[in-house]
Motif scaffolding. Structure first.
Motif, mmCIF file in Angstrom:
data_model
loop_
_atom_site.group_PDB
_atom_site.id
_atom_site.type_symbol
_atom_site.label_atom_id
_atom_site.label_comp_id
_atom_site.label_asym_id
_atom_site.label_seq_id
_atom_site.Cartn_x
_atom_site.Cartn_y
_atom_site.Cartn_z
ATOM 1 N N GLY A 130 -5.057 -35.011 -44.367
ATOM 2 C CA GLY A 130 -4.166 -34.220 -44.970
ATOM 3 C C GLY A 130 -4.845 -32.942 -45.603
ATOM 4 N N ALA A 131 -6.340 -33.258 -46.038
ATOM 5 C CA ALA A 131 -7.011 -32.192 -46.702
ATOM 6 C C ALA A 131 -7.464 -31.358 -45.229
ATOM 7 N N ILE A 132 -7.985 -32.165 -44.189
ATOM 8 C CA ILE A 132 -8.436 -31.200 -43.132
ATOM 9 C C ILE A 132 -7.215 -30.290 -42.539
ATOM 10 N N ALA A 133 -6.037 -30.846 -42.266
ATOM 11 C CA ALA A 133 -4.910 -30.094 -42.075
ATOM 12 C C ALA A 133 -4.751 -29.065 -42.704
ATOM 13 N N GLY A 134 -4.674 -29.109 -44.089
ATOM 14 C CA GLY A 134 -4.355 -27.808 -45.107
ATOM 15 C C GLY A 134 -5.786 -26.990 -44.822
ATOM 16 N N ILE A 135 -7.164 -27.122 -44.666
ATOM 17 C CA ILE A 135 -8.039 -26.396 -44.274
ATOM 18 C C ILE A 135 -7.806 -25.394 -42.926
ATOM 19 N N VAL A 136 -7.498 -26.138 -42.053
ATOM 20 C CA VAL A 136 -6.997 -25.463 -40.568
ATOM 21 C C VAL A 136 -5.881 -24.616 -40.741
ATOM 22 N N ILE A 137 -5.020 -24.788 -41.385
ATOM 23 C CA ILE A 137 -3.599 -24.264 -41.702
ATOM 24 C C ILE A 137 -4.247 -22.823 -42.527
ATOM 25 N N GLY A 138 -5.102 -22.929 -43.719
ATOM 26 C CA GLY A 138 -5.427 -21.952 -44.135
ATOM 27 C C GLY A 138 -6.314 -21.067 -43.498
ATOM 28 N N VAL A 139 -7.142 -21.582 -42.721
ATOM 29 C CA VAL A 139 -7.920 -20.538 -41.769
ATOM 30 C C VAL A 139 -7.146 -19.864 -40.700
ATOM 31 N N LEU A 140 -6.268 -20.697 -40.391
ATOM 32 C CA LEU A 140 -5.363 -20.060 -39.365
ATOM 33 C C LEU A 140 -4.659 -18.640 -39.758
ATOM 34 N N ALA A 141 -4.068 -19.204 -41.056
ATOM 35 C CA ALA A 141 -3.219 -18.210 -41.528
ATOM 36 C C ALA A 141 -4.085 -16.645 -41.960
ATOM 37 N N ALA A 142 -5.210 -17.197 -42.441
ATOM 38 C CA ALA A 142 -6.208 -15.821 -42.738
ATOM 39 C C ALA A 142 -6.455 -15.142 -41.372
ATOM 40 N N VAL A 147 -5.724 -10.155 -37.914
ATOM 41 C CA VAL A 147 -5.286 -9.852 -36.639
ATOM 42 C C VAL A 147 -4.318 -8.826 -36.995
ATOM 43 N N GLY A 148 -3.018 -9.393 -37.630
ATOM 44 C CA GLY A 148 -1.968 -8.292 -37.835
ATOM 45 C C GLY A 148 -2.310 -7.129 -38.780
ATOM 46 N N GLY A 149 -3.165 -7.298 -39.766
ATOM 47 C CA GLY A 149 -3.471 -6.036 -40.348
ATOM 48 C C GLY A 149 -4.345 -4.837 -39.656
ATOM 49 N N ILE A 150 -5.178 -5.374 -38.538
ATOM 50 C CA ILE A 150 -5.663 -4.658 -37.655
ATOM 51 C C ILE A 150 -4.700 -4.118 -36.595
ATOM 52 N N CYS A 151 -3.952 -4.923 -36.173
ATOM 53 C CA CYS A 151 -2.600 -4.164 -35.239
ATOM 54 C C CYS A 151 -1.980 -3.378 -35.874
ATOM 55 N N TYR A 152 -1.420 -3.589 -37.087
ATOM 56 C CA TYR A 152 -0.574 -2.431 -37.938
ATOM 57 C C TYR A 152 -1.519 -1.137 -38.214
#
Length: 161
Positions: A130-142, A147-152
């Motif tokens: 669960g901790a590993i999944a949370g870290i992965v989700i956080g990194v992907l969201a960041a 990328v969204g900010g750069i595209c915008y």
């Protein structure tokens, strides 16, 4: 005079009966020192709560821990000192040293207490899934936000990527 004599004799009596008290933080290490230099013909035995855990007889070393200490326990062959590393709460108890030689026998008792460290156990070296999944989700969201900010930013300037 009577009360003075009792006060003087009681500490001497208590030292002989109760032995050494050792308190160690969980995850630390403790060395139970014999204070003697052993001879090759001496028989050294260490017991934990009455159960034999180590015996040294001449050049033979008998480890009777059955893996309970996982390699965290060692005896110095020169002086018989017992060293416990990465100590756990289950290592607490009464350790008794028995030395038998041609000159006679002697014993020494150590009362070892282990103070638990608050928070996760120092022996838990891996993260839960669960901790590993949370870290992965956080990194992907960041990463997605970056990328969204750069595209915008490029889109506002009218440039095409």
């Amino acid at each position: 005079m009577k009360s003075t004599l009792i006060l003087v004799l009681f500490p001497l009596f208590a030292l002989g009966v109760f032995g050494d008290e050792v308190s160690v933080n969980e995850g630390g290490s403790a060395t139970l020192q014999t204070g003697v230099e052993i001879q090759s013909s001496d028989l050294i035995e260490w017991r934990l709560n009455g159960k034999l855990i180590f015996r040294i007889s001449g050049s033979e070393v008998f480890d009777n821990t059955g893996g309970a200490f996982g390699g965290r326990l060692g005896v110095d062959k020169l002086n018989g000192d017992l060293k416990i590393t990465n100590i756990e709460t289950r290592d607490a108890g009464e350790y008794k040293l028995q030395i038998r030689s041609t000159k006679g026998s002697s014993s020494k008792t150590f009362s070892v207490s282990v103070v638990p460290v608050p928070g996760p156990s120092p022996h838990d070296s891996s993260l839960s899934s669960g901790a590993i999944a949370g870290i992965v989700i956080g990194v992907l969201a960041a990463l997605a936000a970056a990328v969204g900010g750069i595209c915008y930013g490029y889109g506002k300037k009218g440039q095409i990527l």
